[in-house]
Write a protein that holds these residues in place. Structure first.
Motif, PDB file in Angstrom:
ATOM      1  N   GLY A  93       2.162   7.549  -5.149  1.00  0.00           N
ATOM      2  CA  GLY A  93       1.679   6.699  -6.226  1.00  0.00           C
ATOM      3  C   GLY A  93       1.979   5.227  -6.085  1.00  0.00           C
ATOM      4  N   GLU A  94       2.609   4.800  -4.970  1.00  0.00           N
ATOM      5  CA  GLU A  94       2.834   3.371  -4.786  1.00  0.00           C
ATOM      6  C   GLU A  94       2.342   2.951  -3.406  1.00  0.00           C
ATOM      7  OE1 GLU A  94       7.006   2.795  -5.407  1.00  0.00           O
ATOM      8  OE2 GLU A  94       7.529   3.192  -3.337  1.00  0.00           O
ATOM      9  N   GLY A  95       2.073   1.663  -3.267  1.00  0.00           N
ATOM     10  CA  GLY A  95       1.547   1.163  -2.015  1.00  0.00           C
ATOM     11  C   GLY A  95       2.459   1.473  -0.851  1.00  0.00           C
ATOM     12  N   GLY A  96       1.874   1.935   0.272  1.00  0.00           N
ATOM     13  CA  GLY A  96       2.642   2.257   1.464  1.00  0.00           C
ATOM     14  C   GLY A  96       2.199   1.406   2.638  1.00  0.00           C
ATOM     15  N   SER A  97       1.523   2.019   3.597  1.00  0.00           N
ATOM     16  CA  SER A  97       1.073   1.297   4.780  1.00  0.00           C
ATOM     17  C   SER A  97      -0.259   0.603   4.500  1.00  0.00           C
ATOM     18  CB  SER A  97       0.931   2.247   5.971  1.00  0.00           C
ATOM     19  OG  SER A  97      -0.014   3.268   5.670  1.00  0.00           O
ATOM     20  N   ILE A  98      -0.620  -0.362   5.372  1.00  0.00           N
ATOM     21  CA  ILE A  98      -1.862  -1.100   5.201  1.00  0.00           C
ATOM     22  C   ILE A  98      -2.643  -1.116   6.513  1.00  0.00           C
ATOM     23  CG2 ILE A  98      -0.805  -2.593   3.462  1.00  0.00           C
ATOM     24  CD1 ILE A  98      -0.888  -4.855   5.626  1.00  0.00           C
ATOM     25  N   ALA A  99      -3.922  -1.380   6.385  1.00  0.00           N
ATOM     26  CA  ALA A  99      -4.779  -1.670   7.530  1.00  0.00           C
ATOM     27  C   ALA A  99      -5.501  -2.979   7.245  1.00  0.00           C
ATOM     28  CB  ALA A  99      -5.792  -0.549   7.766  1.00  0.00           C
ATOM     29  N   ILE A 100      -5.617  -3.830   8.257  1.00  0.00           N
ATOM     30  CA  ILE A 100      -6.334  -5.097   8.127  1.00  0.00           C
ATOM     31  C   ILE A 100      -7.603  -4.999   8.947  1.00  0.00           C
ATOM     32  CG2 ILE A 100      -6.267  -7.593   8.499  1.00  0.00           C
ATOM     33  CD1 ILE A 100      -3.253  -7.484   8.295  1.00  0.00           C
ATOM     34  N   ARG A 101      -8.735  -5.132   8.270  1.00  0.00           N
ATOM     35  CA  ARG A 101     -10.035  -5.061   8.920  1.00  0.00           C
ATOM     36  C   ARG A 101     -10.157  -3.809   9.798  1.00  0.00           C
ATOM     37  NH1 ARG A 101     -11.418 -11.462  10.295  1.00  0.00           N
ATOM     38  NH2 ARG A 101     -12.020 -11.970   8.164  1.00  0.00           N
ATOM     39  N   GLY A 102      -9.673  -2.704   9.250  1.00  0.00           N
ATOM     40  CA  GLY A 102      -9.849  -1.417   9.905  1.00  0.00           C
ATOM     41  C   GLY A 102      -8.746  -0.989  10.822  1.00  0.00           C
ATOM     42  N   LEU A 103      -7.776  -1.843  11.107  1.00  0.00           N
ATOM     43  CA  LEU A 103      -6.742  -1.511  12.082  1.00  0.00           C
ATOM     44  C   LEU A 103      -5.374  -1.474  11.405  1.00  0.00           C
ATOM     45  CD1 LEU A 103      -8.054  -3.726  14.997  1.00  0.00           C
ATOM     46  CD2 LEU A 103      -7.998  -1.233  14.964  1.00  0.00           C
ATOM     47  N   SER A 104      -4.668  -0.354  11.609  1.00  0.00           N
ATOM     48  CA  SER A 104      -3.353  -0.180  10.995  1.00  0.00           C
ATOM     49  C   SER A 104      -2.231  -0.745  11.847  1.00  0.00           C
ATOM     50  CB  SER A 104      -3.095   1.310  10.741  1.00  0.00           C
ATOM     51  OG  SER A 104      -3.143   2.044  11.957  1.00  0.00           O
ATOM     52  N   GLN A 105      -2.551  -1.198  13.068  1.00  0.00           N
ATOM     53  CA  GLN A 105      -1.517  -1.760  13.963  1.00  0.00           C
ATOM     54  C   GLN A 105      -1.253  -3.204  13.543  1.00  0.00           C
ATOM     55  OE1 GLN A 105      -4.336  -0.297  15.039  1.00  0.00           O
ATOM     56  NE2 GLN A 105      -3.630   1.637  15.885  1.00  0.00           N
ATOM     57  N   VAL A 106      -0.391  -3.358  12.544  1.00  0.00           N
ATOM     58  CA  VAL A 106      -0.118  -4.653  11.919  1.00  0.00           C
ATOM     59  C   VAL A 106       1.322  -5.056  12.227  1.00  0.00           C
ATOM     60  CG1 VAL A 106       0.077  -5.882   9.729  1.00  0.00           C
ATOM     61  CG2 VAL A 106      -1.800  -4.252  10.096  1.00  0.00           C
TER      62      VAL A 106
END
Length: 862
Positions: A93-106
């Motif tokens: 229920g809380e924000g975890g990982s992100i992807a930027i413009r389709g890519l999760s390798q951030v």
């Protein structure tokens, strides 16, 4: 149709913003350059973020907390969900990982320095950082050579406050309570910041200390309908897709997040600055779960009970005879602990800037997992997956009678990750007086990072398959299910049954005592084949040139640069080679050279309109668990996993364009396009190996062929200053992102979109700020997305999708005085659900719901 309406709504809102410049210009907007006007609150934050985006020599989006303690959302990932091009995956229920413009390798940096959370990956757990510690977040969507390499998706820089940013004494403190409705509990949140600066005989000195404490009670209800299995023994002459059971965990827990930041700045002269900084983050999640696991593969269907969805061979409802099942009590606890120590020197004169920085980071990540099951057999099980809450009901057995059970499996897993990193960086920038070149920037960075992993694995069942141990003699180990109100007490599932007490399983001494009480003599021990150690050393050098000239009446500026990195890798562990049944210890050393060019150019088409173009090459190195040559076996499932130290880094060629129109201090619209061509995507394949007489299906990562991503972003923001009176306090932010992707899979000839990537997503925020009152209503929506591939005995590579969903948050702040603000906030107000399916919606998958959260508090600032 519903998805189309969502998309059109998002595009329409962005389009409305696009017409605002003309109407706004026709009105008398306030003069924000006047010395008599002080811009504060949401307006100040939006204005600062817009200025950062407008003036950067890269494509960047920012979130700024201009007022201390007012960064929106509770953790970093949740704040980032408002940025166009970013999609957030949620965890309980809380924000975890992100992807930027389709890519999760951030790549995540803290004040420009690389940070990480120890684990099998390379990234930093964004949940570790309370948002109250931050002054802002910058998201770099295009690189330049001076940015640290490692994020093909982008770079997220977390910025903390500095004592000399705001001179004199500064104090801010907040206290909030957070109520979670499914957990039915209130937990505290608090933060404090103290800063001061002094002019002394040895120069200017500033000291800042800030700290934040957050707790969150949470609860999650899950029904996981078993994956489809092709069966010919249910309906005569027909192959039907029947769920292979039902898994029903009810989860409840508590999360604690602590962050501390301290910094000292000393400026003996206006040109020279010496600084030191210490950071600490702790994240703890204590989680218990209870439930039923009811597998139905191989079970005999009750004749005449099976029905299918119209026009399909997909089972809608069915009943089975003599179904074996397990109840479980689980303790799953995780701990993150990160330290960062840094110091350096800045020297700035007219035309020259020098910086030298040293930092050291350590991180620990630990998992403790304990489980004890009860096993039973129900004369009948009835399943219906067509309801809003998919049903699976056991009957003919007393689930509250300990005599109905035998002792099931006992499990203990512990993961110990430890990592550290040294990094030393020096760079210099020199202004150049010419009609083309404006400055030259050079730098070197040396870093050494280590990661160690030690696993503990235990899985045993007392007795033998032919003679299980009756549970009646161990009633003291079990209790009635305390979480018996799943999905508001739905009658579609069994809610009342006996389970093990997870609190008794948590300490290893207790676990061992229970193990011995059950007559299990095998001890809990380290799994030697799973141990690994990885050391990585990088030496990077970069050079960039900033330029500027006039192309006719159009001013042009930008940067061009080159980053060169040599990576040395040492991998120690155990490897299972082809033809082997026993892992072989290995110690591998390798190194490779990477050359990453980048270029950014900006055209000032008018005072308000600018066009950016960018081209670059970027890389991300494989995760540590992917590189580790370890072998981890799960005997209960005849499965295993192994790493691959021969993996190559992911590389991407990138093209970006952004057209931006700035029509007011807090008003802008933009249209951006991007293209990514990624080589060496990492996929997971499966091989069969016989080990100790047991055939295991072992998964291992390999490099694949190319993956391609392309898309657009459109959005903007404004306040309606041209409206009269109180109406001028209204404003809006909106953005829409389209991403199309394709990559190969472990199945030959099959391409899919990237996992966890929605093709369509948008954010809309309604804002109000006037006088002492400010409010925000924020809605985030994303289209369906692929979560993985499933293969059964009928189909190969069946896609698994999560359905589209929206997320609604709201907040309101009232300045009681110039120094005191009270607030009320809500999160997940629509109670969004995780709803998945296998290929088509009649092959039902996972249903999951999380808490609605309400926060109330007060903030004091001097």
């Amino acid at each position: 149709m519903r998805i189309t309406n969502h998309i059109l709504t998002g595009v329409a809102l962005c389009g409305v913003i696009g017409f605002l410049p003309a109407s706004a210009a026709a009105q008398s907007a306030p003069d924000t350059n006047s010395a008599d006007i002080v811009v504060t609150g949401i307006r100040a934050s939006l204005q600062s973020a817009q200025n950062l985006k407008r003036n950067s020599d890269k494509i960047v989006d920012s979130i700024v907390a201009e007022d201390i303690g007012k960064l929106p959302d509770v953790n970093v990932a949740e704040a980032l969900q408002r940025v166009s091009g970013i999609q957030v995956s949620r965890d309980r229920g809380e924000g975890g990982s992100i992807a930027i413009r389709g890519l999760s390798q951030v790549l995540t940096t803290l004040n420009g320095r690389e940070v990480f959370t120890a684990g099998g990956g390379r990234g930093f757990n964004l949940q570790d950082v309370p948002s109250e510690l931050l002054a802002g977040i910058d998201v770099y969507k295009t690189p330049s050579a001076d940015l640290i390499e490692g994020g093909i998706g982008g770079v997220v820089d977390l910025r903390t406050r500095k004592p000399l940013d705001k001179k004199g004494f500064v104090f801010s403190a907040s206290a909030r309570g957070r109520y979670s409705d499914l957990a039915d509990d209130v937990k505290p949140m608090a933060s404090v910041l103290v800063s001061n600066s002094w002019d002394t005989g040895i120069g200017e000195i500033g000291v800042l200390v800030s700290a934040a404490y957050q707790e969150r009670a949470f609860a999650t209800d899950i029904i996981n309908v078993g994956a489809p299995n092709g069966r010919t023994d249910i309906i005569a002459g027909q192959t039907v897709n029947a769920p292979n059971g039902s898994y029903q965990p009810a989860i409840k827990g508590n999360r604690r997040r602590i962050g501390i930041d301290g910094m000292v700045q000393w400026k003996p002269t206006p040109e020279l600055e010496v600084y030191g900084q210490v950071g600490y983050q702790e994240f703890r999640s204590i989680q218990t779960q209870f439930g039923l696991n009811i597998p139905t593969n191989g079970r005999t269907a009750v004749p005449g009970t099976a029905t299918v969805f119209d026009g399909t061979n997909d089972i809608r409802s069915i009943s089975y005879n003599n179904v074996a099942f397990n109840t479980f009590g689980v303790a799953r606890d995780t701990y993150d602990e990160n330290f960062q120590y840094s110091g350096g020197v800045n020297y700035v004169t007219d035309g020259m800037r020098l910086n030298f920085d040293v930092n050291y980071s350590t991180s620990k990540n630990t998992l403790y997992y304990s489980e004890l099951d009860l096993a039973g057999v129900a004369p009948r099980a009835d399943q219906d997956v067509s309801a809003g809450v998919p049903s699976m009901l056991l009957s003919g057995v007393n689930l509250n009678n300990i005599g109905s059970y035998t002792i099931g499996a006992m499990t203990r897993n512990e993961n110990y990750f430890k990592g550290d990193m040294w990094a030393v960086k020096g760079d210099a920038s020199f202004d150049v007086e010419s009609d083309f070149l404006k400055s030259l920037n050079f730098g070197l960075r040396w870093a050494k990072r280590g990661m160690d992993f030690t696993p503990v694995r235990f899985f045993q069942t007392p007795g033998t398959a032919a003679a299980r141990v009756n549970a009646a003699g161990f009633s003291d180990l079990f209790m009635s299910n305390p979480l018996n109100n799943m999905f508001s007490g739905s009658g579609n599932i069994n809610q009342d049954f006996l389970v093990a007490n997870p609190d008794a399983l948590r300490p290893l001494d207790n676990f061992d005592a229970i193990r011995q009480q059950l007559g299990i003599t095998t001890p809990v021990s380290v799994s030697t084949p799973g141990i690994y150690s990885i050391n990585e050393t990088t030496m990077a050098g970069f050079a960039t040139a900033k330029y500027g000239f006039d192309l006719g009446a159009v001013p042009v500026d930008g940067n061009i640069g080159l980053r060169v990195i040599r990576t040395g890798l040492q991998v120690q562990g155990n490897r299972l080679n082809a033809g082997q049944t026993v892992p072989t210890p290995i110690d591998m050393n390798s190194n490779y050279l990477s050359v990453l060019p980048s270029a950014n150019i900006r055209f000032g088409l008018s005072d308000k309109l600018q066009l950016r173009l960018a081209a670059s090459q970027v890389l991300t190195r494989p995760g540590f668990s992917q590189l580790a040559p370890t072998l981890t076996l799960v005997p209960a499932q005849n499965t295993g996993s192994s790493g691959n130290p021969d993996l190559r880094p992911l590389k991407a060629d990138q093209l970006d364009a952004s057209l931006e129109y700035y029509f007011a201090p807090t008003g802008s619209v933009y249209l951006a396009g991007f293209y990514r061509n990624v080589q060496n995507f990492i996929l997971t394949g499966t091989i069969l190996r016989v080990i100790d007489g047991i055939e295991y299906s072992i998964s291992a990562p390999t490099n694949s062929n190319q993956g391609k991503i392309k898309g657009i972003e459109v959005g903007g923001q404004t306040f309606f200053d041209f409206l009269p009176g109180l109406l001028s306090g209204f404003g809006v932010q909106a953005n829409y992102t389209f991403v199309d992707s394709s990559t190969g899979t472990s199945i030959a000839g099959l391409s899919t979109p990237l996992t966890d990537l929605s093709k369509h997503s948008f954010n809309v925020s309604g804002i109000y700020e006037k006088g002492p009152l400010s409010a925000r209503l924020a809605y985030n929506w994303r289209d369906k997305f692929l979560t993985g591939l499933f293969t059964n005995n009928v189909v190969v590579g069946l896609p698994v999708y999560r359905k589209a969903y929206g997320w609604l948050d709201a907040s309101i702040n009232l300045d009681v005085t110039d120094n005191i603000t009270v607030s009320l906030e809500g999160s997940n107000l629509l109670r969004s659900k995780t709803d998945t399916y296998y290929g088509r919606e009649t092959l039902v998958g996972n249903l999951e719901q999380d808490d609605i959260q309400v926060l109330a508090g007060v903030r004091v600032t001097f």
